[in-house]
Structure formats: C-alpha cells, structure tokens
Design a protein around this motif. Sequence first.
Motif, short mmCIF file in Angstrom:
data_model
loop_
_atom_site.label_atom_id
_atom_site.label_comp_id
_atom_site.label_asym_id
_atom_site.label_seq_id
_atom_site.Cartn_x
_atom_site.Cartn_y
_atom_site.Cartn_z
N PRO A 67 9.68 9.50 -9.45
CA PRO A 67 9.84 8.92 -8.11
C PRO A 67 8.65 9.16 -7.18
CG PRO A 67 11.35 10.79 -8.45
CD PRO A 67 10.77 10.44 -9.79
N GLU A 68 7.98 10.32 -7.36
CA GLU A 68 6.89 10.64 -6.44
C GLU A 68 5.55 10.05 -6.87
OE1 GLU A 68 7.96 11.88 -3.77
OE2 GLU A 68 9.93 12.30 -4.65
N HIS A 69 5.47 9.52 -8.07
CA HIS A 69 4.20 8.95 -8.53
C HIS A 69 3.84 7.71 -7.71
CE1 HIS A 69 3.44 10.68 -12.78
NE2 HIS A 69 4.11 11.57 -12.04
N THR A 70 2.56 7.53 -7.51
CA THR A 70 2.11 6.37 -6.76
C THR A 70 2.34 5.10 -7.56
OG1 THR A 70 0.44 7.71 -5.72
CG2 THR A 70 0.15 5.33 -5.57
N ALA A 71 2.91 4.10 -6.91
CA ALA A 71 3.13 2.80 -7.56
C ALA A 71 2.13 1.78 -7.03
CB ALA A 71 4.56 2.32 -7.29
N LEU A 72 2.02 1.70 -5.72
CA LEU A 72 1.21 0.65 -5.10
C LEU A 72 0.26 1.26 -4.06
CD1 LEU A 72 0.77 -2.47 -4.67
CD2 LEU A 72 2.58 -2.35 -2.94
N HIS A 75 -5.37 -1.58 -0.09
CA HIS A 75 -6.60 -1.42 0.69
C HIS A 75 -6.95 -2.76 1.30
CE1 HIS A 75 -8.19 2.60 -0.14
NE2 HIS A 75 -7.53 2.50 -1.28
N SER A 76 -7.18 -2.75 2.59
CA SER A 76 -7.68 -3.97 3.22
C SER A 76 -8.97 -3.65 3.95
CB SER A 76 -6.66 -4.54 4.20
OG SER A 76 -7.26 -5.62 4.90
N THR A 77 -10.05 -4.29 3.52
CA THR A 77 -11.29 -4.17 4.28
C THR A 77 -11.34 -5.26 5.34
OG1 THR A 77 -12.36 -5.44 2.53
CG2 THR A 77 -12.69 -3.06 2.49
N GLU A 78 -10.31 -6.11 5.34
CA GLU A 78 -10.24 -7.17 6.35
C GLU A 78 -9.68 -6.61 7.65
OE1 GLU A 78 -11.40 -10.17 6.08
OE2 GLU A 78 -11.92 -10.12 3.94
N VAL A 79 -8.61 -5.82 7.55
CA VAL A 79 -8.01 -5.27 8.76
C VAL A 79 -8.18 -3.75 8.83
CG1 VAL A 79 -6.38 -7.16 9.03
CG2 VAL A 79 -5.70 -5.18 7.68
N GLU A 80 -9.05 -3.22 7.93
CA GLU A 80 -9.34 -1.78 7.93
C GLU A 80 -8.08 -0.94 7.87
OE1 GLU A 80 -12.15 -0.57 7.53
OE2 GLU A 80 -13.45 -2.29 7.95
N ARG A 81 -7.28 -1.19 6.87
CA ARG A 81 -6.07 -0.37 6.72
C ARG A 81 -5.84 -0.04 5.26
NH1 ARG A 81 -0.73 -2.32 9.35
NH2 ARG A 81 -0.10 -0.49 8.16
N GLU A 82 -5.10 1.02 5.03
CA GLU A 82 -4.64 1.30 3.68
C GLU A 82 -3.26 1.92 3.74
OE1 GLU A 82 -8.06 4.22 2.89
OE2 GLU A 82 -6.34 5.19 1.92
N ASN A 83 -2.51 1.72 2.66
CA ASN A 83 -1.14 2.21 2.58
C ASN A 83 -0.86 2.56 1.15
OD1 ASN A 83 0.44 2.37 4.87
ND2 ASN A 83 0.72 0.15 4.97
N ARG A 84 -0.03 3.55 0.93
CA ARG A 84 0.38 3.79 -0.45
C ARG A 84 1.88 4.00 -0.54
NH1 ARG A 84 -3.52 6.92 -2.96
NH2 ARG A 84 -4.94 5.94 -1.51
N TYR A 85 2.44 3.59 -1.65
CA TYR A 85 3.88 3.66 -1.86
C TYR A 85 4.16 4.32 -3.20
CZ TYR A 85 3.70 0.04 1.72
OH TYR A 85 3.44 -0.66 2.87
N SER A 86 5.03 5.31 -3.18
CA SER A 86 5.47 5.92 -4.44
C SER A 86 6.49 4.97 -5.07
CB SER A 86 6.13 7.26 -4.16
OG SER A 86 7.34 7.04 -3.44
N TYR A 87 6.86 5.25 -6.32
CA TYR A 87 7.87 4.41 -6.95
C TYR A 87 9.19 4.44 -6.17
CZ TYR A 87 5.34 2.64 -10.96
OH TYR A 87 4.49 1.93 -11.75
N ALA A 88 9.56 5.60 -5.62
CA ALA A 88 10.80 5.68 -4.84
C ALA A 88 10.69 4.80 -3.59
CB ALA A 88 11.08 7.12 -4.47
N GLU A 89 9.53 4.87 -2.93
CA GLU A 89 9.35 4.05 -1.72
C GLU A 89 9.31 2.57 -2.06
OE1 GLU A 89 6.83 7.30 0.95
OE2 GLU A 89 5.79 6.10 -0.55
N LEU A 90 8.67 2.26 -3.17
CA LEU A 90 8.61 0.86 -3.59
C LEU A 90 10.02 0.32 -3.82
CD1 LEU A 90 6.96 -1.65 -4.50
CD2 LEU A 90 6.86 -0.64 -6.79
N LEU A 91 10.84 1.12 -4.48
CA LEU A 91 12.21 0.69 -4.74
C LEU A 91 12.96 0.41 -3.43
CD1 LEU A 91 14.59 0.16 -6.65
CD2 LEU A 91 15.06 2.63 -6.65
N ALA A 92 12.76 1.27 -2.44
CA ALA A 92 13.44 1.08 -1.16
C ALA A 92 12.98 -0.20 -0.48
CB ALA A 92 13.20 2.29 -0.26
N GLU A 93 11.66 -0.44 -0.49
CA GLU A 93 11.12 -1.65 0.15
C GLU A 93 11.65 -2.91 -0.55
OE1 GLU A 93 9.44 -1.88 2.89
OE2 GLU A 93 8.98 0.24 3.20
N VAL A 94 11.64 -2.86 -1.87
CA VAL A 94 12.07 -4.03 -2.64
C VAL A 94 13.55 -4.31 -2.39
CG1 VAL A 94 12.47 -4.87 -5.00
CG2 VAL A 94 10.29 -3.78 -4.42
#
Length: 629
Positions: A67-72, A75-94
């Motif tokens: 669950p804690e491993h990074t899934a996604l 990186h955006s160099t267009e809006v200068e942002r980055e985000n990361r989601y673990s598998y657990a977080e990805l499941l919640a978003e989905v």
Amino acid sequence: MNQYHRAHRQSINERDEFWAAEAARIHWETPFTDVVDASRPPFSQWFVGGRTNLCFNAVDRWAKKQPEHTALIWHSTEVERENRYSYAELLAEVQAVAAGLVELGVGRGDRVLIYMPMIPEAVFTMLACARIGAVHSVVFGGFAAVSLANRIDDARPDVIVSADAGSRAGKILPYKPLLDDAIARSQHPPRAVVMVDRQLAAFQKVAGRDHDYAALRARHLGAEVPVAWLESSEPSYILYTSGTTGKPKGVQRDTGGYAVALATSMDYVFQCKAGDTFFCTSDIGWVVGHSYIVYGPLLSGMATVLYEGTPVRPDGAILWKLVEQERVNVLFSSPTAIRVLKKQDPALLSRHDVSSLRALYLAGEPLDEPTATWISQGLGKPVIDNYWQTESGWPILSAQPGIEQTPLKFGSPSFPVIGFDVRVFNESTGEELPAGEKGVVAIVPPLPPGALSTLWGDDQRFVDTYFSSIPNQQVYSTFDWGLVDKDGYWFILGRTDDVINVAGHRLGTREIEESISSHSNIAECAVVGIADALKGQVAVAFAVLKNTTVIESEAQRSAHEAEIMRQVDQQLGAVARPARVYFVTALPKTRSGKVLRRVIQAVCEGRAPGDVTTMEDPAALAQIQAAVG
Ligand code: ATP
Ligand code: MG
C-alpha cells in the motif's frame, strides 16, 4: 539466441500451454475454461469464460500487497508542480471517481470519453472506468473540435470527463470551448460532462449537464466501489489510431487478454518487476500511453511517471533530470522526441546522473541508425527500438532482454515478440517471402492476447481493412513494408502506401530517409514518391538541418542538396537519389509525432491534402507548400 528462439517458437506452436502459464500473472476472479477461441477467424477471444478486472489487477492487488509503495508520480514543467500517489492513495482516488461516475448513471459497457491533459485525474478516470466496466475512449487533449466530434459520434459516450485547459510549451490551451463546440457538432451529445478545474482558463458551465470533478470527488472520497468482474473479452477501451494514412480507426481492446499481454511484456520485453520505476513520455491519448504510462507499469506493481511537458523545456536535459530525480529504471520515448534533442547541445546528455536507467525504449516511427547511435553513445545505455501499432496494443517486434540478451543491431527492432507470428508477404502475389526480400509485414491469426478484438461497432470493417489486402492469405496486414536480414533481424522500411516505385525498383521511404539522416548536418527528414512521367515515380526529400546550420545563400543551398544527393548515390545507388532536396525547419506531423508523408505527397502532386484533422502544426505544411511552389 537460442533461448529467445525457443520461447518464441513455443509461444506459437504450443500456444495454449504458453499463454495459460502467462495468464497466471494476473488475478482471475473466475478461471477461464479455454485459452483461446479462434473458431471464427479472423476473430479470436482470449481466456474464454474467465472473469477479471483491469483496475483490480492494476490497483487493488498492489494496494493490498504494497500500500505504501509509490504508484503514480506526476511532474508538470508546464505548471511547475509535482504530486505522488501510493497504491493506497491511488485506490482511494480511483474509487472516488468511480463512485462519481456511478452517481452520473454510468454502468458496465457504457462509454466515457476522456479529453484531458496529462494530469493524474486522467489516470484516475481511466482506472475508474475499468473498475466499473465502463469503456473509456481517451481522445488526445487539445484535438480540434471536429476531430473530437467525430470520436464522440463514433464512441457515443454517456459522459465526457475533461479539464479547463492543457498547457504546452508554456502556452495555455483552453479545452472547454473546443469541447463545447465538439458537443454542439455531434449527433450523440453526452448526458453529462465532468470538468477538472485547474484554474488555468475560466470557462462557462452548462447548467444541468456540467459537473465539477472536485465536488464529485469530495462527495465520494472514502467510498468503496465494487469491482465489475468482466468476461475476458468484454471491451476495456476504444482508442483511435493516429490517422497517419487517413481516417482514424476505432480500435477495440478486450480485458483479460490485454492484462495478460501487458504483464507478460513488462517481464520479457522491458525486464521490469514490482518496485521498479517506469517513465514513458508518450501521451495518454496514444496507445503507448495507455499501455506503458497507465496499465503496464501498474499491472506489474511498479511506479509510473506521468509527465506534462516537452523534452526541451526548461531545457533539453529535462528528461535526464527526471530520470535522476526519480531513479527511473526504464525510459520509453519516441524517435521524434530524440530527434528534437539531437538539435540541442549534446552536453545536456551528460549533465545528470542516469545510472539508475537500464535501457531506453523507442517506438512510433522508424528509428534511424544515426539517431540510435547518437543517443545510445550519449547516454551510455542500450537503446531498444520496438515496433507496434495502436491495433497490436503492445510491441510486435522488439528485443526481449527479459528472455535473453540478444545483440542489438541499430536500425532494426530485432525480432518478433513472443505470441506474434510475424511474416513477410509479397503484396501482389500473396507469396511468403524468404529472408532478404522486401514485402508487407503481416501477422498470422489468431492475433495474440492484447491485440485489437475488432473495430468499434464495425466487425466488417475490421475484416475488410486488415485481413483482405494480401491475396490468398487470411493474415493481418500491418500495412508496413519490411524485410528480415540473413541474421533474422527485422527492418521496417516504411508504410506500404509510401513505397516508392522508381523505374520498377521498389524502395521504402525509410531506406532513403536513413541515408539522408546519416549526413552530419541533418536532424530529420521525410521522403515521398511523386508521380513522374518518365520513371513512374521519383523521390523528393524534405530535410531539417541541425540548429547549428544556417543556409544563407542559394549557392549554399544547392551545395547542401548536391552533397545529400551524392550521399544517397553512394549508399543506395542512383535510383534512390531524390530528384529534389528541400530544406525546411519543420515537417508536418500527426499530434503523436508521425510524419504525414501522404500529406506531403499530395501537396507535391498538387492534390488536396486529405484528412489533416490529426495534424500538429499547420505552419509546417505551409512551408512545404511554399517550398514546392
Ligand atoms: P493510421 O493507422 O490511422 O494511419 P498510424 O498507423 O500512424 O495511423 P499508430 O497505430 O499510432 O497509427 O502507429 C503505428 C505505426 O507507426 C506502425 O504501423 C508503423 O508504421 C509506425 N511505427 C511504430 N513503431 C515503429 C518502429 N519502431 N519502427 C518503424 N515504424 C514504427
Ligand atoms: Mg496504422
């Protein structure tokens, strides 16, 4: 090469045993009863009777295991942002998006069109569709209203998920006006539209139709949405081909076969395993993005990098910077992107620590030997050319280091991938050709797992388009021209449509392009055959010079032209020599980066350019028009 050959032969000759074993890579809620049903050629159904789910295999399975491993990683160099989601977080978003879609009345088999930039919400939405058994149809964000309207009418989505805007090379492109225009033009408007508001471009909401992604998400975050267990052959998505040769075709993909094929490819083709980090620079609007940004890496429990940006902003080292920062193990890009980098300072290649990288995979267009050598030496990494199509869903030809490390030959995508029975045929007689002879590259059915099941809503067009072009053979034509050399290495020489016939000699555009590209001042080029009263056809070339080269006078221009002609003469012989070499600063390409040779050819022959709805940059076409007068 014994191991590779043995594995490939087994995948064809002992097809059922081979794929039954590979199928164990994914979870089957109900086991399949038959590996493949090929009783109705050229159709085939893989893993008959089995029930599974792409989202469960890509997300839930790993959310439980790691669950804690990074899934996604975004990186955006267009809006200068980055985000990361673990598998657990990805499941919640989905699940939140899935619940939102259910609230909007989307169910199994319904279509959801995704018209979005490269943002995490696009990935969540794809997986949410897969979870509830809805069929997604991702349309490249920023496609013009007419292109989008055509796809709406073909797929007939109940819901469209979009965003206020995309951004490309620092320029904001508002999507909502394009979307509203497309919906107004379509015969089958969606019931609902869900909008991600990135606050990049203000937009008008249509009351009763438009919904807010953030509000929907907030309402459902924490929801548990049951997985729809689909029969293996039920469609997972529709995806349109690039439209390089004409009107795009709506490829329909199954569920179980695709999951097995991708998981298999992750091991044999990409030599990856759970915990690795995969970075594919394609767009989610193309098949490479579907298979190797979203499904492939996640099905294998890896971290995947989603990148919104170009390879040259803020500078030509950005890809290597991301590789260093994320400790990327495998990078997957396109020859077009590398040719863009070739116009930049080569020192940019060594500015970052790319020691985590095992190999660079490139697909989408012929990879010329000079470009392959340039990038491979610059990075000090193997460069693996892989050849495939929207239709195939995963590589048809590639080196397969996960089976065996076979020597690479630059200019060749190596060998048939396990499961693909690939051969070369004579286009007019249908005769199968031996090594060394050029012909059309075709696949003997049944097509392996992961390949298209049919064209959306049009079985007849599927049969007529792909299986009826080679006389006396019921084989799948790739419409690419190629040959196998004496060592068994495959070469793709261009599209069958683009083959040039000079006084009876048949030449693939790629052969001449390769020769021109080997000139040290050429960044990229396109060759087309144009009608000639005397010779039938002659080759004409359009070349883009490297940034450092400027042509200031007619004398310089003709000296350059003569030099290139001489080079082709020496390498291929006078028949291949282009009648003219024009110098331009850009080539007309599809949005997926493929050279639109048919459009260049039409312009050269004074015809109308045909379907240009997938074209990236109209200015490049204008240059061609101006050049040929
Ligand atoms: P359309 O079918 O609508 O004309 P398209 O064929 O360009 O569009 P895609 O499915 O995106 O649509 O592209 C597949 C094609 O890209 C292949 O048939 C081939 O011509 C080319 N291609 C892909 N990878 C390679 C490669 N490694 N080497 C040579 N050509 C490649
Ligand atoms: Mg095609």
